[in-house]
Design an enzyme around this catalytic site. Structure first.
Site, short mmCIF file in Angstrom:
data_model
loop_
_atom_site.label_atom_id
_atom_site.label_comp_id
_atom_site.label_asym_id
_atom_site.label_seq_id
_atom_site.Cartn_x
_atom_site.Cartn_y
_atom_site.Cartn_z
N GLN A 86 -11.07 3.21 0.57
CA GLN A 86 -10.63 4.44 1.25
C GLN A 86 -11.45 5.63 0.79
O GLN A 86 -12.00 6.40 1.60
CB GLN A 86 -9.15 4.71 0.98
CG GLN A 86 -8.17 3.80 1.68
CD GLN A 86 -6.74 4.11 1.25
OE1 GLN A 86 -6.49 4.70 0.19
NE2 GLN A 86 -5.79 3.70 2.06
N CYS A 123 3.74 9.92 4.54
CA CYS A 123 3.23 8.92 3.61
C CYS A 123 4.45 8.17 3.12
O CYS A 123 5.47 8.80 2.77
CB CYS A 123 2.47 9.56 2.45
SG CYS A 123 1.91 8.36 1.23
N THR A 124 4.39 6.86 3.10
CA THR A 124 5.60 6.09 2.85
C THR A 124 6.17 6.29 1.45
O THR A 124 7.32 5.93 1.20
CB THR A 124 5.35 4.59 3.11
OG1 THR A 124 4.17 4.17 2.43
CG2 THR A 124 5.17 4.33 4.60
N GLU A 125 5.38 6.87 0.54
CA GLU A 125 5.88 7.13 -0.82
C GLU A 125 6.61 8.47 -0.97
O GLU A 125 7.33 8.68 -1.95
CB GLU A 125 4.73 7.11 -1.84
CG GLU A 125 4.22 5.73 -2.18
CD GLU A 125 3.23 5.20 -1.16
OE1 GLU A 125 2.98 4.00 -1.14
OE2 GLU A 125 2.72 6.03 -0.36
N THR A 180 2.37 1.48 5.92
CA THR A 180 1.67 2.63 5.35
C THR A 180 1.18 3.49 6.49
O THR A 180 0.73 2.96 7.51
CB THR A 180 0.48 2.20 4.47
OG1 THR A 180 -0.42 3.30 4.30
CG2 THR A 180 -0.29 1.06 5.10
N ASN A 181 1.27 4.80 6.34
CA ASN A 181 0.76 5.71 7.36
C ASN A 181 -0.77 5.72 7.39
O ASN A 181 -1.39 5.61 8.44
CB ASN A 181 1.28 7.14 7.11
CG ASN A 181 2.75 7.30 7.42
OD1 ASN A 181 3.14 7.67 8.50
ND2 ASN A 181 3.59 7.04 6.41
N THR A 182 -1.38 5.86 6.21
CA THR A 182 -2.83 6.06 6.13
C THR A 182 -3.60 4.92 6.78
O THR A 182 -4.59 5.15 7.49
CB THR A 182 -3.27 6.22 4.66
OG1 THR A 182 -2.66 7.39 4.13
CG2 THR A 182 -4.78 6.34 4.55
N MET A 205 0.84 -1.21 0.00
CA MET A 205 0.00 0.00 0.00
C MET A 205 0.88 1.27 0.00
O MET A 205 0.89 2.01 0.96
CB MET A 205 -0.91 -0.02 1.23
CG MET A 205 -1.84 -1.24 1.28
SD MET A 205 -2.59 -1.48 2.90
CE MET A 205 -1.24 -2.19 3.85
#
Length: 231
Positions: A52, A197-199, A83-85, A10
């Site tokens: 989401q 956010c991990t991206e 993932t943060n979200t 994710m």
């Protein structure tokens, strides 16, 4: 060495970065041919992204709880949600398993406080920036003062994450926009900015700005390594 459980996918791009960072970190600490002992379950992100944006968080929780149970059954000693979200459903995931959940916001807050930072900017998906599950945890549990961009810039940050970074696309124009937003947060008093956010670390990193950046992927990976190597 304890077995690390990674709930990823994710997006898979950021999960790849988790896998790389954790294995590199273990090799640096132990040397030789050492690598991390881990279990990775990578979900299909497309249905989760749709849920989401439909606001169906119970639907996302059901998918991730089952994935977390699979990770536990495979022998993991503790779990990271990559993932943060999706820490929005961390309480549901934590209740579904018997192994500890290493919360990303907690690891990030600990790193900030260790650096003496009390007022911080937060970039992430709109869910992370606007809802209380992440920002509120930083404020209420750790006493951090958290700033987020204005509504237009939150929309821009969110759009770049889903329409570019999660697809593995890196654009210079988006990098410049993120750096502008980071600068604005610093002008508002942020002593550092969380890449929440991990991206995002795919797009900007510390060499691009004088504002201290806290990359949550790197922080979470370091925490996993520390726990895995505890005797």
């Amino acid at each position: 060495m304890k077995t690390i459980g990674l709930l990823g996918g994710m997006s898979w791009e950021s999960t790849r970065d988790y896998y790389t960072a954790i294995n590199q970190g273990v090799k640096e600490r132990l040397g030789g041919l050492h690598s991390a002992q881990l279990v990775l379950y990578s979900v299909d992100f497309d249905p989760i992204e749709k849920l989401q944006h439909q606001g169906d968080w119970p639907g996302t929780a059901a998918i991730l709880c089952q994935a977390a149970r699979n990770i536990e059954a495979a022998g993991a000693d503790f779990l990271l949600i990559c993932t943060n979200t999706m820490h929005k459903v961390a309480p549901e995931i934590e209740a579904a398993i018997q192994i500890p959940l290493v919360h990303l916001a907690d690891a990030t807050a600990e790193s900030l406080l260790a650096s003496g930072i009390k007022k911080v900017g937060l970039l992430g998906t709109a869910f992370t920036m606007e809802q209380d599950f992440y920002k509120g945890r930083l404020q209420q549990k750790f006493g951090l003062d958290v700033l987020v961009p204005d509504a237009d810039d939150r929309a821009l940050v969110h759009q770049v994450i889903y329409q570019e970074l999660c697809l593995g696309q890196i654009h210079e124009a988006s990098c410049k926009e993120y750096l502008r937003i980071i600068s604005q947060l610093a002008q508002q008093g942020a002593e550092a900015v969380i890449l929440g956010c991990t991206e995002i670390a795919m797009l900007v990193d510390q060499k691009d700005t004088d504002v201290p950046l806290f990359d949550t992927t790197a922080i979470h990976a370091r925490k996993a390594i520390e726990l895995a190597l505890l005797s």
